[in-house]
Design an enzyme around this catalytic site. Structure first.
Site, PDB file in Angstrom:
ATOM      1  N   ASP A 280     -22.483 -29.367  42.746  1.00 36.18           N
ATOM      2  CA  ASP A 280     -21.870 -28.970  44.232  1.00 36.18           C
ATOM      3  C   ASP A 280     -21.828 -27.781  44.846  1.00 36.18           C
ATOM      4  O   ASP A 280     -21.772 -26.837  43.810  1.00 36.18           O
ATOM      5  CB  ASP A 280     -20.530 -29.589  44.172  1.00 36.18           C
ATOM      6  CG  ASP A 280     -19.995 -30.035  45.788  1.00 36.18           C
ATOM      7  OD1 ASP A 280     -20.943 -30.154  46.487  1.00 36.18           O
ATOM      8  OD2 ASP A 280     -18.766 -30.346  45.933  1.00 36.18           O
TER       9      ASP A 280
ATOM     10  N   ARG B 173     -29.875 -24.630  54.443  1.00 41.17           N
ATOM     11  CA  ARG B 173     -29.124 -25.434  53.369  1.00 41.17           C
ATOM     12  C   ARG B 173     -30.120 -25.763  52.224  1.00 41.17           C
ATOM     13  O   ARG B 173     -29.901 -25.626  51.123  1.00 41.17           O
ATOM     14  CB  ARG B 173     -28.761 -26.859  53.768  1.00 41.17           C
ATOM     15  CG  ARG B 173     -27.411 -26.698  54.606  1.00 41.17           C
ATOM     16  CD  ARG B 173     -27.020 -28.030  55.173  1.00 41.17           C
ATOM     17  NE  ARG B 173     -27.037 -28.957  54.108  1.00 41.17           N
ATOM     18  CZ  ARG B 173     -25.680 -29.210  53.330  1.00 41.17           C
ATOM     19  NH1 ARG B 173     -24.699 -28.559  53.732  1.00 41.17           N
ATOM     20  NH2 ARG B 173     -25.753 -30.027  52.503  1.00 41.17           N
TER      21      ARG B 173
ATOM     22  N   ASN C 248     -26.246 -39.980  49.553  1.00 38.27           N
ATOM     23  CA  ASN C 248     -27.176 -38.781  50.105  1.00 38.27           C
ATOM     24  C   ASN C 248     -28.370 -39.204  51.255  1.00 38.27           C
ATOM     25  O   ASN C 248     -28.727 -38.463  51.771  1.00 38.27           O
ATOM     26  CB  ASN C 248     -27.664 -38.052  48.779  1.00 38.27           C
ATOM     27  CG  ASN C 248     -26.641 -37.191  48.156  1.00 38.27           C
ATOM     28  OD1 ASN C 248     -26.988 -36.591  47.103  1.00 38.27           O
ATOM     29  ND2 ASN C 248     -25.524 -36.949  48.758  1.00 38.27           N
TER      30      ASN C 248
ATOM     31  N   SER D  35     -27.198 -38.937  45.088  1.00 39.26           N
ATOM     32  CA  SER D  35     -26.304 -40.247  45.061  1.00 39.26           C
ATOM     33  C   SER D  35     -26.922 -41.293  45.994  1.00 39.26           C
ATOM     34  O   SER D  35     -27.699 -40.779  47.137  1.00 39.26           O
ATOM     35  CB  SER D  35     -24.856 -39.827  45.476  1.00 39.26           C
ATOM     36  OG  SER D  35     -24.863 -39.540  46.732  1.00 39.26           O
TER      37      SER D  35
ATOM     38  N   ARG E  61     -23.048 -24.856  51.107  1.00 38.55           N
ATOM     39  CA  ARG E  61     -22.255 -23.828  51.253  1.00 38.55           C
ATOM     40  C   ARG E  61     -22.439 -22.325  50.814  1.00 38.55           C
ATOM     41  O   ARG E  61     -22.154 -21.404  51.377  1.00 38.55           O
ATOM     42  CB  ARG E  61     -20.545 -24.096  50.776  1.00 38.55           C
ATOM     43  CG  ARG E  61     -19.946 -25.073  51.592  1.00 38.55           C
ATOM     44  CD  ARG E  61     -18.609 -25.682  50.797  1.00 38.55           C
ATOM     45  NE  ARG E  61     -19.107 -26.590  49.778  1.00 38.55           N
ATOM     46  CZ  ARG E  61     -18.148 -27.194  48.911  1.00 38.55           C
ATOM     47  NH1 ARG E  61     -17.024 -26.676  48.757  1.00 38.55           N
ATOM     48  NH2 ARG E  61     -18.662 -28.095  47.971  1.00 38.55           N
TER      49      ARG E  61
ATOM     50  N   HIS F 120     -30.392 -25.560  48.222  1.00 37.48           N
ATOM     51  CA  HIS F 120     -30.844 -26.613  46.896  1.00 37.48           C
ATOM     52  C   HIS F 120     -31.892 -26.119  46.066  1.00 37.48           C
ATOM     53  O   HIS F 120     -31.851 -26.458  44.980  1.00 37.48           O
ATOM     54  CB  HIS F 120     -31.337 -27.919  47.736  1.00 37.48           C
ATOM     55  CG  HIS F 120     -30.260 -28.826  48.560  1.00 37.48           C
ATOM     56  ND1 HIS F 120     -29.247 -29.140  47.926  1.00 37.48           N
ATOM     57  CD2 HIS F 120     -30.304 -28.905  49.750  1.00 37.48           C
ATOM     58  CE1 HIS F 120     -28.418 -29.631  48.787  1.00 37.48           C
ATOM     59  NE2 HIS F 120     -29.209 -29.803  50.173  1.00 37.48           N
TER      60      HIS F 120
END
Length: 247
Positions: free
Chosen positions: A18, A31, A66, A63, A22, A35
């Site tokens: 996780d 973002r 997601n 998930s 952020r 990743h």
């Protein structure tokens, strides 16, 4: 199930990776760049796990929830997964690491499924080290699938309701051939398990670290294991019972 003493290294570590978004936001980056950096961390952590003697490592990669993210982010994640599989195949073979998956992988893009099958087939005979990717995974979905398959086995006469037990039912989970996690780590400071291995982590120790996944390294894994070693895993027994030996 054998209680593990404080001097032991966990056999199976599961990680909720996780904080990629952020991490990127703090640096003014997209973002997807978070990743991408998270993908680089996977190799670091898998190599560190081998060095520390951790035989199984399970990573919560994607998930069932997601899919609800913005389409460009989902597409980017699938592209990174395809890239990771192509890039890591030779390294997994070299280090003799078996790849397994848990989740409804038949819903992934066809190109990703092909790469997954290729890597799984190429590494299937390795037994010392196992990397498990949870893809299109959700624990509630897993239980629903297992209950359906277990009920079908009862109807077919392969199982008997009178013999219902955790041992019998667990054979229908995605993780049937994988030992339950000893340690669950979540990065980024969040303190929840987010529908991840809920049944399998019934007796797992949990460590929550504030480190974002792209920054997570060997030292952070060692710190989590050190915390694990301080814990007394009783499995419902008392400390005195553990000290007296197996019953």
């Amino acid at each position: 199930m054998t209680p593990t003493g404080p001097e032991k290294v966990p056999q199976h570590v599961a990680i909720i990776m996780d904080g990629n978004g952020r991490w990127a936001k703090q640096r003014g980056l997209p973002r997807l760049e978070g990743h991408r950096r998270g993908v680089e961390t996977v190799r670091t952590v898998v190599d560190a796990a081998r060095e520390l003697g951790i035989r199984y490592i399970t990573l919560y990669a994607f998930s069932v929830e997601n899919w609800k993210r913005p389409q460009d982010e989902v597409s980017g994640l699938m592209g990174l997964l395809d890239y990771f599989l192509k890039r890591e195949l030779n390294n997994l073979i070299k280090e003799k690491v078996r790849l397994l998956t848990i989740g409804r992988t038949d819903a992934l893009p066809a190109n990703v499924q092909r790469e997954l099958n290729r890597v799984i087939e190429a590494t299937k005979d390795f037994t010392d080290w196992t990397l498990v990717l949870a893809l299109n995974y959700g624990s509630r979905t897993e239980v629903a699938d297992a209950a359906r398959d277990y009920a079908a086995a009862v109807v077919a006469g392969k199982e008997k309701l009178a013999d219902s037990s955790w041992e019998n039912f667990s054979r229908y989970l995605y993780t049937a051939k994988i030992p339950d996690p000893d340690l669950l780590i979540r990065t980024s400071g969040e303190q929840r398990v987010s529908n991840f291995l809920l049944l399998q982590c019934a007796y797992a120790e949990m460590v929550f670290t504030p480190v974002f996944w792209p920054d997570f390294g060997k030292a952070d894994l060692e710190a989590a294991i050190e915390e694990y070693r301080k814990r007394e895993r009783r499995y419902g027994l008392t400390t005195e019972q553990l000290k007296s030996g197996p019953r």
